[in-house]
Design a protein around this motif. Structure first.
Motif, PDB file in Angstrom:
ATOM      1  N   PRO A  67       0.826  -1.220   0.000  1.00 21.98           N
ATOM      2  CA  PRO A  67       0.000   0.000   0.000  1.00 21.98           C
ATOM      3  C   PRO A  67       0.856   1.265   0.000  1.00 21.98           C
ATOM      4  CG  PRO A  67      -0.859  -1.598   1.573  1.00 21.98           C
ATOM      5  CD  PRO A  67       0.465  -2.131   1.101  1.00 21.98           C
ATOM      6  N   GLU A  68       1.958   1.229   0.747  1.00 26.06           N
ATOM      7  CA  GLU A  68       2.852   2.392   0.796  1.00 26.06           C
ATOM      8  C   GLU A  68       3.501   2.631  -0.574  1.00 26.06           C
ATOM      9  OE1 GLU A  68       6.687   3.637   3.361  1.00 26.06           O
ATOM     10  OE2 GLU A  68       5.408   2.113   4.289  1.00 26.06           O
ATOM     11  N   LEU A  69       3.883   1.551  -1.229  1.00 27.09           N
ATOM     12  CA  LEU A  69       4.471   1.685  -2.566  1.00 27.09           C
ATOM     13  C   LEU A  69       3.429   2.226  -3.548  1.00 27.09           C
ATOM     14  CD1 LEU A  69       6.884   1.270  -4.469  1.00 27.09           C
ATOM     15  CD2 LEU A  69       6.129  -1.091  -4.803  1.00 27.09           C
ATOM     16  N   ALA A  70       2.197   1.734  -3.420  1.00 24.59           N
ATOM     17  CA  ALA A  70       1.117   2.231  -4.290  1.00 24.59           C
ATOM     18  C   ALA A  70       0.936   3.733  -4.076  1.00 24.59           C
ATOM     19  CB  ALA A  70      -0.182   1.481  -3.987  1.00 24.59           C
ATOM     20  N   ASN A  71       1.020   4.180  -2.822  1.00 22.23           N
ATOM     21  CA  ASN A  71       0.896   5.623  -2.551  1.00 22.23           C
ATOM     22  C   ASN A  71       2.006   6.407  -3.249  1.00 22.23           C
ATOM     23  OD1 ASN A  71      -1.378   5.391  -1.003  1.00 22.23           O
ATOM     24  ND2 ASN A  71      -0.275   5.244   0.941  1.00 22.23           N
ATOM     25  N   ALA A  72       3.227   5.849  -3.237  1.00 24.64           N
ATOM     26  CA  ALA A  72       4.356   6.552  -3.876  1.00 24.64           C
ATOM     27  C   ALA A  72       4.108   6.682  -5.380  1.00 24.64           C
ATOM     28  CB  ALA A  72       5.653   5.788  -3.612  1.00 24.64           C
ATOM     29  N   VAL A  73       3.521   5.649  -5.989  1.00 25.32           N
ATOM     30  CA  VAL A  73       3.216   5.696  -7.430  1.00 25.32           C
ATOM     31  C   VAL A  73       2.113   6.727  -7.686  1.00 25.32           C
ATOM     32  CG1 VAL A  73       2.265   4.339  -9.348  1.00 25.32           C
ATOM     33  CG2 VAL A  73       3.958   3.312  -7.816  1.00 25.32           C
ATOM     34  N   ILE A  74       1.116   6.716  -6.814  1.00 21.67           N
ATOM     35  CA  ILE A  74      -0.015   7.647  -6.988  1.00 21.67           C
ATOM     36  C   ILE A  74       0.460   9.092  -6.796  1.00 21.67           C
ATOM     37  CG2 ILE A  74      -2.220   8.369  -5.940  1.00 21.67           C
ATOM     38  CD1 ILE A  74      -2.692   5.263  -5.492  1.00 21.67           C
ATOM     39  N   ASP A  75       1.333   9.313  -5.813  1.00 22.54           N
ATOM     40  CA  ASP A  75       1.872  10.669  -5.584  1.00 22.54           C
ATOM     41  C   ASP A  75       2.542  11.218  -6.838  1.00 22.54           C
ATOM     42  OD1 ASP A  75       0.984  10.705  -3.048  1.00 22.54           O
ATOM     43  OD2 ASP A  75       2.929  10.292  -2.091  1.00 22.54           O
ATOM     44  N   ARG A  76       3.186  10.326  -7.574  1.00 18.99           N
ATOM     45  CA  ARG A  76       3.886  10.781  -8.787  1.00 18.99           C
ATOM     46  C   ARG A  76       2.960  10.822 -10.005  1.00 18.99           C
ATOM     47  NH1 ARG A  76       9.786  10.481  -8.477  1.00 18.99           N
ATOM     48  NH2 ARG A  76      10.378   9.932  -6.362  1.00 18.99           N
ATOM     49  N   GLN A  77       1.715  10.420  -9.802  1.00 21.25           N
ATOM     50  CA  GLN A  77       0.676  10.518 -10.849  1.00 21.25           C
ATOM     51  C   GLN A  77       1.028   9.763 -12.137  1.00 21.25           C
ATOM     52  OE1 GLN A  77      -0.634  14.570 -11.427  1.00 21.25           O
ATOM     53  NE2 GLN A  77      -1.438  14.647  -9.363  1.00 21.25           N
ATOM     54  N   TRP A  78       1.787   8.676 -12.001  1.00 23.19           N
ATOM     55  CA  TRP A  78       2.123   7.902 -13.193  1.00 23.19           C
ATOM     56  C   TRP A  78       0.876   7.267 -13.807  1.00 23.19           C
ATOM     57  CZ3 TRP A  78       6.766   4.994 -10.522  1.00 23.19           C
ATOM     58  CH2 TRP A  78       7.832   5.904 -10.378  1.00 23.19           C
ATOM     59  N   TYR A  79      -0.127   7.060 -12.939  1.00 29.34           N
ATOM     60  CA  TYR A  79      -1.348   6.398 -13.424  1.00 29.34           C
ATOM     61  C   TYR A  79      -2.060   7.250 -14.478  1.00 29.34           C
ATOM     62  CZ  TYR A  79      -3.499   9.670 -10.191  1.00 29.34           C
ATOM     63  OH  TYR A  79      -3.854  10.814  -9.550  1.00 29.34           O
ATOM     64  N   THR A  80      -1.720   8.528 -14.594  1.00 28.02           N
ATOM     65  CA  THR A  80      -2.389   9.370 -15.599  1.00 28.02           C
ATOM     66  C   THR A  80      -1.813   9.137 -16.996  1.00 28.02           C
ATOM     67  OG1 THR A  80      -0.853  11.194 -15.245  1.00 28.02           O
ATOM     68  CG2 THR A  80      -2.871  11.223 -13.916  1.00 28.02           C
ATOM     69  N   SER A  81      -0.686   8.407 -17.076  1.00 29.69           N
ATOM     70  CA  SER A  81      -0.078   8.145 -18.375  1.00 29.69           C
ATOM     71  C   SER A  81      -0.570   6.811 -18.921  1.00 29.69           C
ATOM     72  CB  SER A  81       1.451   8.103 -18.242  1.00 29.69           C
ATOM     73  OG  SER A  81       2.010   7.612 -19.440  1.00 29.69           O
ATOM     74  N   ARG A  82      -0.950   6.814 -20.178  1.00 30.62           N
ATOM     75  CA  ARG A  82      -1.357   5.550 -20.810  1.00 30.62           C
ATOM     76  C   ARG A  82      -0.145   4.670 -21.068  1.00 30.62           C
ATOM     77  NH1 ARG A  82      -3.293   6.023 -25.770  1.00 30.62           N
ATOM     78  NH2 ARG A  82      -2.819   8.221 -25.959  1.00 30.62           N
ATOM     79  N   LYS A  83       1.035   5.240 -20.871  1.00 31.02           N
ATOM     80  CA  LYS A  83       2.259   4.478 -21.125  1.00 31.02           C
ATOM     81  C   LYS A  83       2.874   3.990 -19.817  1.00 31.02           C
ATOM     82  CE  LYS A  83       3.432   5.440 -25.699  1.00 31.02           C
ATOM     83  NZ  LYS A  83       4.494   5.001 -26.555  1.00 31.02           N
ATOM     84  N   PHE A  84       2.063   3.807 -18.806  1.00 28.78           N
ATOM     85  CA  PHE A  84       2.580   3.256 -17.551  1.00 28.78           C
ATOM     86  C   PHE A  84       1.672   2.113 -17.106  1.00 28.78           C
ATOM     87  CE2 PHE A  84       2.487   2.964 -12.916  1.00 28.78           C
ATOM     88  CZ  PHE A  84       3.821   2.672 -12.691  1.00 28.78           C
ATOM     89  N   TYR A  85       2.315   1.069 -16.610  1.00 28.25           N
ATOM     90  CA  TYR A  85       1.576  -0.110 -16.138  1.00 28.25           C
ATOM     91  C   TYR A  85       2.375  -0.710 -14.986  1.00 28.25           C
ATOM     92  CZ  TYR A  85       0.081  -5.056 -16.293  1.00 28.25           C
ATOM     93  OH  TYR A  85      -0.341  -6.309 -15.982  1.00 28.25           O
ATOM     94  N   ALA A  86       1.701  -1.067 -13.909  1.00 26.29           N
ATOM     95  CA  ALA A  86       2.407  -1.632 -12.752  1.00 26.29           C
ATOM     96  C   ALA A  86       1.789  -2.971 -12.383  1.00 26.29           C
ATOM     97  CB  ALA A  86       2.314  -0.673 -11.568  1.00 26.29           C
ATOM     98  N   TYR A  87       2.625  -3.922 -12.036  1.00 30.67           N
ATOM     99  CA  TYR A  87       2.090  -5.216 -11.609  1.00 30.67           C
ATOM    100  C   TYR A  87       2.958  -5.827 -10.518  1.00 30.67           C
ATOM    101  CZ  TYR A  87       5.540  -7.806 -14.516  1.00 30.67           C
ATOM    102  OH  TYR A  87       6.684  -8.329 -15.059  1.00 30.67           O
ATOM    103  N   VAL A  88       2.323  -6.646  -9.717  1.00 28.74           N
ATOM    104  CA  VAL A  88       3.077  -7.421  -8.736  1.00 28.74           C
ATOM    105  C   VAL A  88       3.104  -8.864  -9.219  1.00 28.74           C
ATOM    106  CG1 VAL A  88       2.519  -5.938  -6.771  1.00 28.74           C
ATOM    107  CG2 VAL A  88       1.066  -7.891  -7.259  1.00 28.74           C
TER     108      VAL A  88
END
Ligand code: SF4
Ligand code: SF4
Length: 458
Positions: free
Chosen positions: A264-285
């Motif tokens: 969850p903390e790592l997810a927050n770090a990704v969200i803080d950087r707003q990478w999710y707004t890019s269609r060219k970003f994808y994250a998986y575990v």
């Protein structure tokens, strides 16, 4: 129920039926070959579990229509024998050639869990030369002609290691990227990200299609596991790549019981950087795995870890940012959840049956990147000249899931396919692997059950 023998059709159960119990007594009924998946009352599941053979009555019409019960004249075994090779060829025909270039087996990190370190000694120190890279590229048209590939798609060049983006690999990386850009071949790079600042300009200039970077958790968790990497620096490097919007950036998180709680903390770090707004970003575990198969701990814990993560996702919605890949068995549930159907039967064991060719720095060809250190896996050479050993090649390329005695009669064979060809050498490991596949499937269905009940699954 049509057709009669003594007035009523004689039926028998499919061998690909699977019943998974849900809370509240409901059952998930699956047929892994036809792709049928239904929530059914306990009595229906009991009818099938009891064998289901005999004269059909009206209440069996649904089960026959969904292929849980087969009419007596249906020869499922013969159908499977014909279907598997035809479907495998069909799959190959839709895929490009996938060239995996192992530039060297060396790495600039010493990850705490890396199995490669233990077996890289014999091959360490060799780096693919410019001349070898040219020989690799020159071999591609012949390989495309010899394999069943989609000739309309350009081959995919995948830079891999060890770590492909070592400082000393710069010249050969630049050369391969330049040649691929000229030829119009897409390039993927799997990297630990340590040298991304030095390579970013090159990657963007040559239009690399995709870069996959591994991040193992916030701050000190990452630094402790990925020894030699710095979380803050790595996140900044990814930031710049995502910002550039020319490259698809895949962020992979290797997860085990050591770092799961920090997701969850790592997810927050990704969200803080707003990478999710890019269609060219994808994250998986993905579950951490030990490809050396020396230790059973990780594989035995795999399904339990999935259950923990699914529960965490309920409590920490920011974890939605991560897809879950690599839990064989659960992949089918993701398909059912997202597309409303089970995946088409998997008629290959693994990528080594498809159009994947691995080029290693001593000039040899393999079909599996995980054992590219191992002379047993050599299937030919690409340098100095292209030669293929047909028997060695066929041992990997033509191995069918139906050739695996332990898998032939498995009810989830069409979902699993046998998993990994290296399991043929590790029967004890396979036992734990099978258990993990089945439990991951059941764990996923147990979570999906209530959503399906409420109509949330298409
Ligand atoms: S590897 Fe195991 S779970 Fe997969 S098909 Fe074979 S026996 Fe079944
Ligand atoms: S044999 Fe196993 S490790 Fe090798 S390509 Fe197949 S799945 Fe991957």
């Amino acid at each position: 129920v049509e057709g009669t023998r003594t007035g009523r059709c004689i039926i028998k159960p499919s061998r690909f039926n699977l019943v998974v119990g849900l809370s509240g007594g409901r059952k998930f009924l699956l047929n892994t070959l036809s792709g049928a998946a239904d929530l059914v009352p306990a009595e229906t599941a009991a009818r099938l579990s009891a064998g289901g053979a005999g004269p059909a009555d009206e209440s069996d019409a649904f089960l026959v229509a969904r292929r849980y019960l087969l009419k007596d004249d249906v020869d499922e075994a013969t159908f499977v024998e014909k279907f598997y090779p035809a479907s495998l060829q069909d799959t190959r025909r839709k895929m490009p050639l996938h060239c995996i270039a192992i530039l060297s087996f060396d790495c600039n990190l010493r990850c705490a869990y890396c199995w490669q370190q233990h077996r890289s000694t014999q091959a360490a120190g060799r780096t693919m030369t410019r001349e070898q890279a040219d020989a690799m590229i020159a071999s591609v048209p012949t390989l495309m002609r010899c394999l069943t590939v989609d000739g309309n798609q350009p081959p995919l060049m995948h830079l891999f290691g060890g770590e492909p983006l070592l400082a000393e690999n710069r010249e050969v990386v630049a050369h391969i990227l330049e040649r691929c850009a000229t030829l119009g071949w897409p390039v993927q790079i799997t990297t630990n990200g340590k040298t991304l600042p030095e390579y970013r300009e090159l990657i963007e200039r040559h239009g690399v299609a995709e870069v996959q970077v591994t991040v193992d958790g916030p701050d000190e968790i990452h630094d402790r596991r990925r020894i030699g990497s710095r979380f803050a620096e790595l996140m900044d490097s990814i930031d710049r790549l995502v910002e550039g919007e020319t490259v698809m950036v895949k962020m992979r998180v290797n997860v085990d019981s050591d770092n799961a709680a920090f997701l969850p903390e790592l997810a927050n770090a990704v969200i803080d950087r707003q990478w999710y707004t890019s269609r060219k970003f994808y994250a998986y575990v993905a579950p951490l795995r030990d490809a050396s198969m020396a230790d059973f701990g990780l594989i035995r814990n795999r399904a339990k870890l999935l259950g923990t993560l699914l529960l965490m996702k309920e409590c920490h919605p920011q974890m939605e940012i991560f897809d879950f890949l690599g839990w064989d068995g659960y992949t089918a549930v993701r398909n059912l959840e997202n597309q409303g159907v089970f995946p088409y039967p998997k008629t290959h064991v693994c990528e080594a049956n498809l159009n994947q060719v691995v080029f290693v720095p001593d000039g040899h060809l393999h079909l599996c990147a995980e054992e590219a250190h191992d002379p047993d896996g050599i299937v030919g050479r690409y340098w100095p000249d292209l030669t293929v050993d047909p028997a060695a090649f066929s041992r990997w390329y033509d191995l069918s899931p139906l050739d695996l005695p332990s898998c032939r009669d498995c009810s989830i064979l069409p979902l699993c396919g046998g998993g990994c060809q290296l399991l043929t050498r590790q029967p004890e490991f396979r036992r734990h692997y099978c258990d993990a596949v089945r439990k991951s499937l059941e764990t996923g269905l147990a979570w999906l059950g209530p959503a399906a009940d409420e109509g949330d699954v298409p």
